[in-house]
Design a protein around this motif. Sequence first.
Motif, mmCIF file in Angstrom:
data_model
loop_
_atom_site.group_PDB
_atom_site.id
_atom_site.type_symbol
_atom_site.label_atom_id
_atom_site.label_comp_id
_atom_site.label_asym_id
_atom_site.label_seq_id
_atom_site.Cartn_x
_atom_site.Cartn_y
_atom_site.Cartn_z
ATOM 1 N N ASN A 47 0.812 -1.220 0.000
ATOM 2 C CA ASN A 47 0.000 0.000 0.000
ATOM 3 C C ASN A 47 0.846 1.271 0.000
ATOM 4 O O ASN A 47 0.314 2.366 0.018
ATOM 5 C CB ASN A 47 -0.948 0.010 1.201
ATOM 6 C CG ASN A 47 -0.217 -0.091 2.523
ATOM 7 O OD1 ASN A 47 0.946 -0.520 2.578
ATOM 8 N ND2 ASN A 47 -0.883 0.290 3.592
ATOM 9 N N GLY A 48 2.173 1.141 -0.039
ATOM 10 C CA GLY A 48 3.058 2.304 -0.088
ATOM 11 C C GLY A 48 3.453 2.624 -1.521
ATOM 12 O O GLY A 48 3.194 1.844 -2.442
ATOM 13 N N PRO A 49 4.094 3.766 -1.734
ATOM 14 C CA PRO A 49 4.472 4.179 -3.089
ATOM 15 C C PRO A 49 5.358 3.164 -3.813
ATOM 16 O O PRO A 49 5.144 2.882 -4.987
ATOM 17 C CB PRO A 49 5.222 5.496 -2.872
ATOM 18 C CG PRO A 49 4.856 5.960 -1.521
ATOM 19 C CD PRO A 49 4.454 4.756 -0.728
ATOM 20 N N ASP A 91 14.897 14.357 -0.912
ATOM 21 C CA ASP A 91 14.636 15.627 -0.221
ATOM 22 C C ASP A 91 14.372 16.765 -1.199
ATOM 23 O O ASP A 91 13.724 17.745 -0.857
ATOM 24 C CB ASP A 91 15.822 16.010 0.677
ATOM 25 C CG ASP A 91 15.744 15.370 2.042
ATOM 26 O OD1 ASP A 91 14.679 14.816 2.389
ATOM 27 O OD2 ASP A 91 16.759 15.414 2.773
ATOM 28 N N GLN A 92 14.874 16.640 -2.423
ATOM 29 C CA GLN A 92 14.690 17.673 -3.442
ATOM 30 C C GLN A 92 13.372 17.505 -4.203
ATOM 31 O O GLN A 92 13.026 18.338 -5.031
ATOM 32 C CB GLN A 92 15.856 17.652 -4.421
ATOM 33 C CG GLN A 92 17.189 17.935 -3.757
ATOM 34 C CD GLN A 92 18.379 17.667 -4.671
ATOM 35 O OE1 GLN A 92 18.219 17.303 -5.835
ATOM 36 N NE2 GLN A 92 19.573 17.831 -4.144
ATOM 37 N N CYS A 93 12.658 16.432 -3.921
ATOM 38 C CA CYS A 93 11.396 16.146 -4.610
ATOM 39 C C CYS A 93 10.224 16.538 -3.722
ATOM 40 O O CYS A 93 10.375 16.734 -2.522
ATOM 41 C CB CYS A 93 11.320 14.658 -4.950
ATOM 42 S SG CYS A 93 12.663 14.083 -6.004
ATOM 43 N N LYS A 94 9.043 16.627 -4.347
ATOM 44 C CA LYS A 94 7.842 17.026 -3.619
ATOM 45 C C LYS A 94 6.811 15.898 -3.621
ATOM 46 O O LYS A 94 6.748 15.099 -4.552
ATOM 47 C CB LYS A 94 7.233 18.260 -4.280
ATOM 48 C CG LYS A 94 8.111 19.486 -4.216
ATOM 49 C CD LYS A 94 7.397 20.667 -4.850
ATOM 50 C CE LYS A 94 8.174 21.931 -4.628
ATOM 51 N NZ LYS A 94 9.194 22.189 -5.576
ATOM 52 N N VAL A 95 5.993 15.885 -2.576
ATOM 53 C CA VAL A 95 4.872 14.952 -2.510
ATOM 54 C C VAL A 95 3.973 15.205 -3.712
ATOM 55 O O VAL A 95 3.725 16.336 -4.093
ATOM 56 C CB VAL A 95 4.085 15.151 -1.185
ATOM 57 C CG1 VAL A 95 2.788 14.361 -1.198
ATOM 58 C CG2 VAL A 95 4.946 14.755 0.005
ATOM 59 N N GLY A 96 3.534 14.123 -4.347
ATOM 60 C CA GLY A 96 2.695 14.230 -5.537
ATOM 61 C C GLY A 96 3.489 14.184 -6.828
ATOM 62 O O GLY A 96 2.931 14.031 -7.909
ATOM 63 N N GLU A 97 4.809 14.330 -6.727
ATOM 64 C CA GLU A 97 5.690 14.281 -7.895
ATOM 65 C C GLU A 97 5.913 12.826 -8.310
ATOM 66 O O GLU A 97 5.987 11.929 -7.475
ATOM 67 C CB GLU A 97 7.021 14.932 -7.535
ATOM 68 C CG GLU A 97 7.986 15.091 -8.680
ATOM 69 C CD GLU A 97 9.271 15.807 -8.246
ATOM 70 O OE1 GLU A 97 10.261 15.652 -8.972
ATOM 71 O OE2 GLU A 97 9.286 16.486 -7.206
ATOM 72 N N LEU A 116 5.336 9.918 -5.534
ATOM 73 C CA LEU A 116 5.688 10.175 -4.142
ATOM 74 C C LEU A 116 4.446 10.557 -3.348
ATOM 75 O O LEU A 116 3.665 11.402 -3.765
ATOM 76 C CB LEU A 116 6.730 11.281 -4.055
ATOM 77 C CG LEU A 116 8.060 10.977 -4.778
ATOM 78 C CD1 LEU A 116 9.011 12.155 -4.625
ATOM 79 C CD2 LEU A 116 8.692 9.697 -4.259
ATOM 80 N N GLU A 117 4.278 9.916 -2.209
ATOM 81 C CA GLU A 117 3.121 10.147 -1.347
ATOM 82 C C GLU A 117 3.597 10.621 0.032
ATOM 83 O O GLU A 117 4.740 10.350 0.424
ATOM 84 C CB GLU A 117 2.332 8.855 -1.173
ATOM 85 C CG GLU A 117 1.758 8.306 -2.459
ATOM 86 C CD GLU A 117 1.045 6.982 -2.265
ATOM 87 O OE1 GLU A 117 0.989 6.477 -1.126
ATOM 88 O OE2 GLU A 117 0.538 6.450 -3.262
#
Length: 123
Positions: A47-49, A91-97, A116-117
């Motif tokens: 159930n994880g990304p 760390d350089q990425c965003k949730v939803g990306e 990414l969630e």
Amino acid sequence: MLFRQTQRSIPGVGFSIPVDTVSGIVDQLSVEQLGVSGVLVLDAPPNGPAGKAGLLPTKRDSYGRLILGDIITSINGKKVSNGTDLYRILDQCKVGEKVIVEVLRGDQKEKIPVLLEPKPEEI
């Protein structure tokens, strides 16, 4: 096999170490033995990304033998040599990306898109 037999310096005397004790270093040793730089996937909850994207975790077969999971070698084209690299890139990425994770699966390289969630406690 639940224990690994290890010899001490006293001849004829051995002791057993629970597998859980050494499991933290198995990923490091396994990847180094393969001569590959990257990060071994130890767990990928369905159930994880990572699990949703199809990354394969490390597991044991019915005889207790270790079956290595995917080895992450890059994210969005940026090389991943160790856990520090992995966290620095993420760390350089965003949730939803959506990121492209390149993995070594057996002897094949695959590119897997991962959405990414947020962590469960951030929801």
